[in-house]
Design an enzyme around this catalytic site. Sequence first.
Site, mmCIF file in Angstrom:
data_model
loop_
_atom_site.group_PDB
_atom_site.id
_atom_site.type_symbol
_atom_site.label_atom_id
_atom_site.label_comp_id
_atom_site.label_asym_id
_atom_site.label_seq_id
_atom_site.Cartn_x
_atom_site.Cartn_y
_atom_site.Cartn_z
ATOM 1 N N GLN A 72 17.169 23.338 19.920
ATOM 2 C CA GLN A 72 18.133 24.249 20.667
ATOM 3 C C GLN A 72 18.438 23.152 22.402
ATOM 4 O O GLN A 72 18.019 24.230 23.194
ATOM 5 C CB GLN A 72 18.127 25.522 20.535
ATOM 6 N N SER A 73 18.291 21.794 21.952
ATOM 7 C CA SER A 73 18.171 21.082 23.041
ATOM 8 C C SER A 73 19.143 21.334 23.880
ATOM 9 O O SER A 73 20.441 21.131 22.985
ATOM 10 C CB SER A 73 17.331 19.561 22.392
ATOM 11 N N ASN A 74 19.464 21.353 24.981
ATOM 12 C CA ASN A 74 20.556 21.840 25.371
ATOM 13 C C ASN A 74 20.609 20.290 26.316
ATOM 14 O O ASN A 74 21.839 19.704 26.313
ATOM 15 C CB ASN A 74 20.169 21.874 27.183
#
Length: 312
Positions: A72-74
């Site tokens: 879920q890396s921004n």
Amino acid sequence: MKAFERVSLGIFPTPVHRLHNISRLLGTQVDVKRDDLTGLGLGGNKVRKLEYLLADAKAQGAQVVFTTGGAQSNHAMLTAAAAKKLGMTPILILKKRGVTARQGNQLLEHLMGTDVRFMDTDDYADIYAEMDRVGREMGVPYYKIPCGGSNALGTLGYVDCVREIAQQGLAYDHIICAEGSGGTMAGLALGAKLHMPGARVTGMMVDNDPFDQITVDLMRGAAQLLGADVQVSRDDFDLRDLCGPGYAIPSEEGNAAVALMAAQEGIFLDPVYTGKAFAGLVAMAKEGAFRPDDRVLFLHSGGAGGLFAVGV
Ligand SMILES: *Cc1c(COP(=O)(O)O)cnc(C)c1O
């Protein structure tokens, strides 16, 4: 000092304003730098770094841009948005651990038609090797952006941020941010040294890496790029461990801070970075780490995508 090429991706300067209710509750003047409003995707700190990194990619003629991070890396989502906007093809090779369902940043990546791949590894070295393998196989010029965009070049984005705050006519005694891969904190600490010498920067660590060394190395690298005549050391900044149960795993105090900011100010933090960082600020206030007339600045570094996937 030396200047580096940037591409325009965001909307700057971002606003700074007082958190009136929080300030009253904590008995300290707390302002917020709204880097959740950087203007690309759902906003966030990675936009400042990407303006430098993608200028470099463009200058090198890259057609494909690789990056990596957690599921879920921004940062990965914003890299995809930025590369698409500039007409380059993003390929994200993410760690498989965490929320890989089509939620949060995964949903946004899907909407952008992004090539997202997962690798079942805990070692970024495996992922960088895979980028080279895929890039060579494609036979086109490609560019690799490290996890979080945290190399010396990306760090320049947050050196600029402090200059931007000074140019907004503001000065602080404390600047507080989340530290996940280090570039933001290192940039702020170097930026403070260069542009706001009275400000003490505290990084709220949300992962278990050796951030004392990582931060110093990134500060040195960025200072070298700029040709800045400064001595960098571990004494230039403070660190505080807010990781709790683990990276990208919400903590009780972090979730309480997300709820506090939402209920008091109508501003949404995230459970992975900014919630934990703000919990650190609240703890400092409670411990009396701030003098009554101290001016405190909290960097809101974004993270909305994670809020909708990881939850609180
Ligand atoms: C990446 C990120 C951070 C941490 O910044 P680093 O430069 O990686 O240390 C903080 N907040 C949010 C929302 C992020 O996405």
